[in-house]
Design an enzyme around this catalytic site. Sequence first.
Site, PDB file in Angstrom:
ATOM      1  N   HIS A 162       0.765  -1.305  -0.024  1.00  0.00           N
ATOM      2  CA  HIS A 162       0.108   0.136  -0.123  1.00  0.00           C
ATOM      3  C   HIS A 162       0.977   1.251  -0.008  1.00  0.00           C
ATOM      4  CE1 HIS A 162      -2.969   2.842   0.872  1.00  0.00           C
ATOM      5  NE2 HIS A 162      -2.226   3.250   1.901  1.00  0.00           N
ATOM      6  N   HIS A 167       1.122   4.871  -2.405  1.00  0.00           N
ATOM      7  CA  HIS A 167       1.538   6.165  -2.194  1.00  0.00           C
ATOM      8  C   HIS A 167       2.843   6.779  -2.945  1.00  0.00           C
ATOM      9  CE1 HIS A 167      -1.556   7.098   0.885  1.00  0.00           C
ATOM     10  NE2 HIS A 167      -1.286   6.171   1.460  1.00  0.00           N
ATOM     11  N   GLU A 208      -6.340   9.319  -0.713  1.00  0.00           N
ATOM     12  CA  GLU A 208      -6.625   7.948  -0.128  1.00  0.00           C
ATOM     13  C   GLU A 208      -7.652   7.157  -1.108  1.00  0.00           C
ATOM     14  OE1 GLU A 208      -4.943   5.636   1.575  1.00  0.00           O
ATOM     15  OE2 GLU A 208      -3.812   7.027   2.857  1.00  0.00           O
ATOM     16  N   SER A 227      -3.827   0.489  -4.540  1.00  0.00           N
ATOM     17  CA  SER A 227      -2.993  -0.669  -4.032  1.00  0.00           C
ATOM     18  C   SER A 227      -3.736  -1.804  -3.503  1.00  0.00           C
ATOM     19  CB  SER A 227      -2.307  -0.136  -2.856  1.00  0.00           C
ATOM     20  OG  SER A 227      -3.148   0.527  -1.666  1.00  0.00           O
TER      21      SER A 227
HETATM   22 FE   LIG Z   1      -2.478   5.398   2.873  1.00  0.00          FE
END
Ligand SMILES: [Fe+2]
Length: 297
Positions: A162, A167, A208, A227
């Site tokens: 993730h 990110h 997010e 992700s």
């Molecule tokens: Fe995150």
Amino acid sequence: MMEEAQYFAPVNTDEHGEVTVELATSHPGFADPVYRARRNAIARLALDHRRGDPVPETEYTAEEQEVWRVVSRELAAKHRRYAVGEFLAAKERLGLPEDRIPQLQEVSEMLRPLTGFRYLPAAGLVPLRDFYGSLADFYFHSTQYIRHHSTPFYTPEPDVIHEVIGHGNTLASDRFAALYRVAGHAARRVETQEALEFVSKVFWFTLEFGVMAEAGELKAYGAGILSSYGEIEEFRGMTIRPLDLAAMGTTEYDITKYQDVLFRAESMDHLEEVAGGFWADCDDESIARITRSTVRT
Ligand SMILES: [Fe+2]
């Protein structure tokens, strides 16, 4: 419904300095003593780390390297279908390895020349003000462990997949990196806990879990969606609302489920104008005003 809940296992240090990551009984690695020991050791590395020092190296097992290979490959195919162009270009620009797990230090060294961002290792949950505030200084707090190898497409908590595939790729975009930074400045500027939570919720529903219209299709740009092997196939079926600050800042979310309400930006420009513009000059008073206007309606 959510497979990749943003839930962090508590990390405890006992009176002898022993670090333990308290995995829930439902965690896929709960009954694996080797995994548990590695999680404790990785948490210890993060707790001992001092800002400014290189991120310590973590050794991953052959099974964990295989998890990265399989998930990278599967997500890459999904990114081509579902990710916004800005993310795809940033991903190309960063060029993460797909055949092995990159070290956070290595990803930092790839990111810094691009947008200035670098990683800080996190043992578990980082307090909101530290997590967001550090973004203003180009630091991104990140977990370093990987999900249990028995469930390559499932993790109950954010892991290095993730943090780096979601990110890291996003932070390689100048435009997204600028949004992360301005959110960080907002977190530093506000004083009340309510205002800080509002700032963090706007981040949650954009960077997010944000979705964006692109060439007549709905695409994703949120790191949490990009992700997640499961969520990336589901987001188009969720309730999609217009990008509205008051709604984002006051909508409750359940971190253990898929996000069933998502907010759609009409373009990168629109996202920058609404979320970026908000973070650029919000303060306790302006946030209280927005919150009051929502309560009235
Ligand atoms: Fe995150």
